[in-house]
Design a protein around this motif. Structure first.
Motif, PDB file in Angstrom:
ATOM      1  N   THR A  72       0.878  -1.173   0.000  1.00  0.00           N
ATOM      2  CA  THR A  72       0.000   0.000   0.000  1.00  0.00           C
ATOM      3  C   THR A  72       0.910   1.215   0.000  1.00  0.00           C
ATOM      4  O   THR A  72       1.682   1.421   0.931  1.00  0.00           O
ATOM      5  N   LYS A  73       0.818   1.997  -1.076  1.00  0.00           N
ATOM      6  CA  LYS A  73       1.746   3.109  -1.213  1.00  0.00           C
ATOM      7  C   LYS A  73       1.098   4.251  -1.979  1.00  0.00           C
ATOM      8  O   LYS A  73       0.318   4.029  -2.895  1.00  0.00           O
ATOM      9  N   LYS A  74       1.486   5.468  -1.585  1.00  0.00           N
ATOM     10  CA  LYS A  74       1.010   6.658  -2.289  1.00  0.00           C
ATOM     11  C   LYS A  74       1.777   6.799  -3.598  1.00  0.00           C
ATOM     12  O   LYS A  74       3.009   6.728  -3.626  1.00  0.00           O
ATOM     13  N   TYR A  75       1.043   6.986  -4.682  1.00  0.00           N
ATOM     14  CA  TYR A  75       1.642   7.186  -6.002  1.00  0.00           C
ATOM     15  C   TYR A  75       2.322   8.550  -6.023  1.00  0.00           C
ATOM     16  O   TYR A  75       1.831   9.510  -5.421  1.00  0.00           O
ATOM     17  N   ASP A  76       3.437   8.660  -6.711  1.00  0.00           N
ATOM     18  CA  ASP A  76       4.209   9.903  -6.667  1.00  0.00           C
ATOM     19  C   ASP A  76       3.739  10.960  -7.662  1.00  0.00           C
ATOM     20  O   ASP A  76       4.307  12.039  -7.724  1.00  0.00           O
ATOM     21  N   ILE A  77       2.690  10.673  -8.413  1.00  0.00           N
ATOM     22  CA  ILE A  77       2.159  11.649  -9.359  1.00  0.00           C
ATOM     23  C   ILE A  77       0.719  11.946  -8.967  1.00  0.00           C
ATOM     24  O   ILE A  77      -0.115  11.052  -8.892  1.00  0.00           O
ATOM     25  N   GLY A  78       0.460  13.211  -8.695  1.00  0.00           N
ATOM     26  CA  GLY A  78      -0.870  13.618  -8.285  1.00  0.00           C
ATOM     27  C   GLY A  78      -1.560  14.429  -9.358  1.00  0.00           C
ATOM     28  O   GLY A  78      -0.982  14.778 -10.391  1.00  0.00           O
ATOM     29  N   SER A  79      -2.827  14.733  -9.106  1.00  0.00           N
ATOM     30  CA  SER A  79      -3.599  15.539 -10.041  1.00  0.00           C
ATOM     31  C   SER A  79      -4.699  16.257  -9.273  1.00  0.00           C
ATOM     32  O   SER A  79      -5.044  15.896  -8.159  1.00  0.00           O
ATOM     33  N   SER A  80      -5.226  17.279  -9.890  1.00  0.00           N
ATOM     34  CA  SER A  80      -6.359  17.980  -9.320  1.00  0.00           C
ATOM     35  C   SER A  80      -7.289  18.325 -10.458  1.00  0.00           C
ATOM     36  O   SER A  80      -6.880  19.026 -11.387  1.00  0.00           O
ATOM     37  N   PRO A  81      -8.471  17.783 -10.472  1.00  0.00           N
ATOM     38  CA  PRO A  81      -9.123  16.922  -9.479  1.00  0.00           C
ATOM     39  C   PRO A  81      -8.496  15.528  -9.479  1.00  0.00           C
ATOM     40  O   PRO A  81      -7.664  15.217 -10.333  1.00  0.00           O
ATOM     41  N   PRO A  82      -8.915  14.665  -8.539  1.00  0.00           N
ATOM     42  CA  PRO A  82      -8.342  13.317  -8.476  1.00  0.00           C
ATOM     43  C   PRO A  82      -8.542  12.561  -9.791  1.00  0.00           C
ATOM     44  O   PRO A  82      -9.607  12.652 -10.405  1.00  0.00           O
ATOM     45  N   ALA A  83      -7.523  11.836 -10.208  1.00  0.00           N
ATOM     46  CA  ALA A  83      -7.599  11.070 -11.454  1.00  0.00           C
ATOM     47  C   ALA A  83      -8.395   9.778 -11.284  1.00  0.00           C
ATOM     48  O   ALA A  83      -8.885   9.224 -12.268  1.00  0.00           O
ATOM     49  N   PHE A  84      -8.515   9.301 -10.043  1.00  0.00           N
ATOM     50  CA  PHE A  84      -9.173   8.022  -9.781  1.00  0.00           C
ATOM     51  C   PHE A  84     -10.182   8.176  -8.649  1.00  0.00           C
ATOM     52  O   PHE A  84     -10.009   9.003  -7.766  1.00  0.00           O
ATOM     53  N   LYS A  85     -11.196   7.334  -8.683  1.00  0.00           N
ATOM     54  CA  LYS A  85     -12.168   7.287  -7.590  1.00  0.00           C
ATOM     55  C   LYS A  85     -11.715   6.252  -6.580  1.00  0.00           C
ATOM     56  O   LYS A  85     -11.100   5.239  -6.946  1.00  0.00           O
ATOM     57  N   GLU A  86     -12.004   6.491  -5.316  1.00  0.00           N
ATOM     58  CA  GLU A  86     -11.681   5.511  -4.286  1.00  0.00           C
ATOM     59  C   GLU A  86     -12.431   4.221  -4.581  1.00  0.00           C
ATOM     60  O   GLU A  86     -13.603   4.237  -4.939  1.00  0.00           O
ATOM     61  N   GLY A  87     -11.698   3.083  -4.485  1.00  0.00           N
ATOM     62  CA  GLY A  87     -12.269   1.780  -4.799  1.00  0.00           C
ATOM     63  C   GLY A  87     -12.082   1.362  -6.243  1.00  0.00           C
ATOM     64  O   GLY A  87     -12.340   0.209  -6.595  1.00  0.00           O
ATOM     65  N   GLU A  88     -11.621   2.284  -7.084  1.00  0.00           N
ATOM     66  CA  GLU A  88     -11.412   1.974  -8.499  1.00  0.00           C
ATOM     67  C   GLU A  88     -10.246   1.000  -8.669  1.00  0.00           C
ATOM     68  O   GLU A  88      -9.247   1.064  -7.960  1.00  0.00           O
ATOM     69  N   THR A  89     -10.380   0.085  -9.631  1.00  0.00           N
ATOM     70  CA  THR A  89      -9.323  -0.867  -9.952  1.00  0.00           C
ATOM     71  C   THR A  89      -8.429  -0.261 -11.027  1.00  0.00           C
ATOM     72  O   THR A  89      -8.923   0.325 -11.994  1.00  0.00           O
ATOM     73  N   VAL A  90      -7.116  -0.389 -10.828  1.00  0.00           N
ATOM     74  CA  VAL A  90      -6.140   0.140 -11.786  1.00  0.00           C
ATOM     75  C   VAL A  90      -5.111  -0.944 -12.112  1.00  0.00           C
ATOM     76  O   VAL A  90      -4.876  -1.851 -11.327  1.00  0.00           O
ATOM     77  N   ARG A  91      -4.500  -0.818 -13.291  1.00  0.00           N
ATOM     78  CA  ARG A  91      -3.391  -1.707 -13.660  1.00  0.00           C
ATOM     79  C   ARG A  91      -2.114  -1.129 -13.089  1.00  0.00           C
ATOM     80  O   ARG A  91      -1.810   0.041 -13.284  1.00  0.00           O
ATOM     81  N   VAL A  92      -1.371  -1.976 -12.377  1.00  0.00           N
ATOM     82  CA  VAL A  92      -0.123  -1.574 -11.743  1.00  0.00           C
ATOM     83  C   VAL A  92       1.002  -2.409 -12.331  1.00  0.00           C
ATOM     84  O   VAL A  92       0.843  -3.608 -12.572  1.00  0.00           O
ATOM     85  N   ILE A  93       2.132  -1.768 -12.584  1.00  0.00           N
ATOM     86  CA  ILE A  93       3.349  -2.479 -12.974  1.00  0.00           C
ATOM     87  C   ILE A  93       4.398  -2.134 -11.932  1.00  0.00           C
ATOM     88  O   ILE A  93       4.736  -0.963 -11.753  1.00  0.00           O
ATOM     89  N   TYR A  94       4.893  -3.170 -11.229  1.00  0.00           N
ATOM     90  CA  TYR A  94       5.885  -2.911 -10.188  1.00  0.00           C
ATOM     91  C   TYR A  94       7.205  -3.587 -10.544  1.00  0.00           C
ATOM     92  O   TYR A  94       7.269  -4.532 -11.335  1.00  0.00           O
ATOM     93  N   SER A  95       8.258  -3.099  -9.933  1.00  0.00           N
ATOM     94  CA  SER A  95       9.596  -3.619 -10.186  1.00  0.00           C
ATOM     95  C   SER A  95       9.791  -4.931  -9.434  1.00  0.00           C
ATOM     96  O   SER A  95       9.503  -5.012  -8.238  1.00  0.00           O
TER      97      SER A  95
END
Length: 132
Positions: A69-92
């Motif tokens: 569980t981690k905060k993404y380092d790129i933000g936006s205003s307004p929020p780019a995603f809704k809470e509970g939304e599913t996203v594709r993640v690519i991790y190292s």
């Protein structure tokens, strides 16, 4: 402020934006090539960062069954995603805390910052040549 100092500040800002954009492109390419793709969930949109952007807090499970569980380092205003939304993640695979959200925003952000940075640099150089 002196015009020369303004030019130096704008030039440095443009250089910073361009370098940051190239670093993000390099990070994205590396993760696309070697990263692990999983589904993540937006747990919340954190507004506490710099007070002007919402940063999504993402939770995902690694292949090793570790919860991240981690905060993404790129933000936006307004929020780019809704809470509970599913996203594709690519991790190292080397550091499961390093990840990107695989969407159009992460694809376009770095090239836009590079373009703005280069435009600032070119603008400052042209201004300097014409008015100094």
């Amino acid at each position: 402020m002196n015009a020369t100092i303004d030019e130096i500040i704008l030039f440095a800002g443009g250089a910073f934006l361009a370098v940051w954009g190239f670093a993000k492109i390099t990070e994205r390419r590396k993760l696309l090539k070697n990263g692990v793709r999983v589904e993540g969930t937006v747990m919340e949109n954190d507004y506490s960062g710099n007070g002007s952007s919402y940063y999504p807090v993402i939770r995902y499970v690694t292949l090793e069954k570790d919860w991240v569980t981690k905060k993404y380092d790129i933000g936006s205003s307004p929020p780019a995603f809704k809470e509970g939304e599913t996203v594709r993640v690519i991790y190292s695979p080397d550091n499961n805390q390093q990840f990107i959200i695989d969407n159009w925003h992460s694809k376009l952000l770095a090239p836009v910052f590079i373009a703005i940075g280069i435009a600032l640099i070119i603008g400052v150089v042209v201004y300097y040549i014409l008015y100094q």
